[in-house]
Design an enzyme around this catalytic site. Sequence first.
Site, PDB file in Angstrom:
ATOM      1  N   LYS A 121       1.963  -8.323  -1.315  1.00 10.99           N
ATOM      2  CA  LYS A 121       1.915  -8.806   0.075  1.00 10.99           C
ATOM      3  C   LYS A 121       2.320 -10.319   0.373  1.00 10.99           C
ATOM      4  O   LYS A 121       2.883 -10.659   1.221  1.00 10.99           O
ATOM      5  CB  LYS A 121       0.783  -8.374   0.734  1.00 10.99           C
ATOM      6  CG  LYS A 121       0.615  -6.924   1.062  1.00 10.99           C
ATOM      7  CD  LYS A 121      -0.519  -6.512   1.860  1.00 10.99           C
ATOM      8  CE  LYS A 121      -0.583  -4.968   2.345  1.00 10.99           C
ATOM      9  NZ  LYS A 121      -2.012  -4.604   3.007  1.00 10.99           N
ATOM     10  N   LYS A 205       7.908   5.778  -1.145  1.00 18.51           N
ATOM     11  CA  LYS A 205       6.829   6.170  -0.405  1.00 18.51           C
ATOM     12  C   LYS A 205       7.291   6.167   1.060  1.00 18.51           C
ATOM     13  O   LYS A 205       7.532   5.059   1.568  1.00 18.51           O
ATOM     14  CB  LYS A 205       5.399   5.713  -0.563  1.00 18.51           C
ATOM     15  CG  LYS A 205       4.486   6.789  -0.841  1.00 18.51           C
ATOM     16  CD  LYS A 205       3.020   5.983  -1.441  1.00 18.51           C
ATOM     17  CE  LYS A 205       1.860   6.233  -0.308  1.00 18.51           C
ATOM     18  NZ  LYS A 205       0.662   5.969  -0.775  1.00 18.51           N
ATOM     19  N   LYS A 208       4.636   4.001   7.510  1.00 19.33           N
ATOM     20  CA  LYS A 208       4.576   3.928   9.042  1.00 19.33           C
ATOM     21  C   LYS A 208       5.294   2.531   9.358  1.00 19.33           C
ATOM     22  O   LYS A 208       5.885   2.383  10.520  1.00 19.33           O
ATOM     23  CB  LYS A 208       3.370   4.178   9.553  1.00 19.33           C
ATOM     24  CG  LYS A 208       2.231   3.282   9.129  1.00 19.33           C
ATOM     25  CD  LYS A 208       0.984   3.539  10.035  1.00 19.33           C
ATOM     26  CE  LYS A 208      -0.145   3.660   9.193  1.00 19.33           C
ATOM     27  NZ  LYS A 208      -0.666   2.550   8.073  1.00 19.33           N
TER      28      LYS A 208
END
Length: 341
Positions: A121, A205, A208
């Site tokens: 991140k 994967k 969202k």
Amino acid sequence: MATETTGEARRPVILSGIQPSGRLMFGNYLGAMRNWVRMQEDHDCFYMLVDLHAITVWQKPADLRRNTLESLALYLAAGIDPERHTVFIQSHVPEHSELAWILNCIAPLGQLQRMTQFKDKSLKHEKNLNAGLLNYPVLMAADILLYNADKVPVGEDQKQHLELARDLAGRFNHLYSETFTLPEPWIPPRSEGARVMSLQEPTAKMSKSDTDPNGVLFLLDPPAEIKAKIRRAVTDSGDSIGYDPEGRPGVSNLMTLFKAVTGEDFASLEARFAGKGYGAFKEELGEALVAYLSPIQQRTRELLGDKAQLEALLKQGAEKARWRARRMLDKVQRKVGFLPR
Ligand code: TRP
């Protein structure tokens, strides 16, 4: 395992949460929510929407509000029972932030800096490299330890965070005295369709927050859109239906979805679609997904149509959670040496 003093035998505690950092999608459903629903049978469950975690990455306030409420309605529509279990919004229970602070003070900085997700991140959000991203797993540990959770259903990517939660629990127990249960991760088996891959990039994967909406099946996508996304889904060279996640990730992912919503196994799918090509397979899959999701969507719309009832449920959930959390936090604060209020 710790025991409650209610007289009844204590059922193992399950706790999990999803970030309202986007709209819930099919991967959340198969990887998490569907298992959560099943676990309600024989556990004492705590299911959250972790809005405090969500804001470690910039969220537009209006989107965060909408995503939180919509996700809550989806939890309930999917079969999570707010009467027998505890469903709540993380920020409604301030004890999470309070315990996180105390845990931060025993969390080794080096261990936080070495977390794989933090490193990923940090690269992805270089322009918003805030301290919340670093402390994220400590807050997650607080979520879990406040309720003495025994088992925590999470994806593979969260295993390291669970390890930290166990370390912090052990460290606190050692520094002060026996307080926290050491939580175990519960990773759903692949055969349950746990890993749903992107429809456009089947080696990644489904997420969202994917920037390509064609890769993601949102739980509230209208039927026509669901069918269109399946039609557009990336398949592999050749045109036979065969399960081989390494060699043919696209078709294999669609077969996983098919099996998840109809129960039909791979051998049967292979036989039934032999010689029929991708087109027929995708049409049937689209129909099956729509049939499966329609009742959930219908129920979600009903719930969202009655804001007062949803808010009452939220209030009830927060109260139930706070009652448990407060008892634990009082104990922790006493052990640390804070004067009672
Ligand atoms: N970090 C988790 C995720 O992104 C979400 C989460 C926050 C969580 N707190 C939790 C999951 C506690 C399980 C238990 O998937």
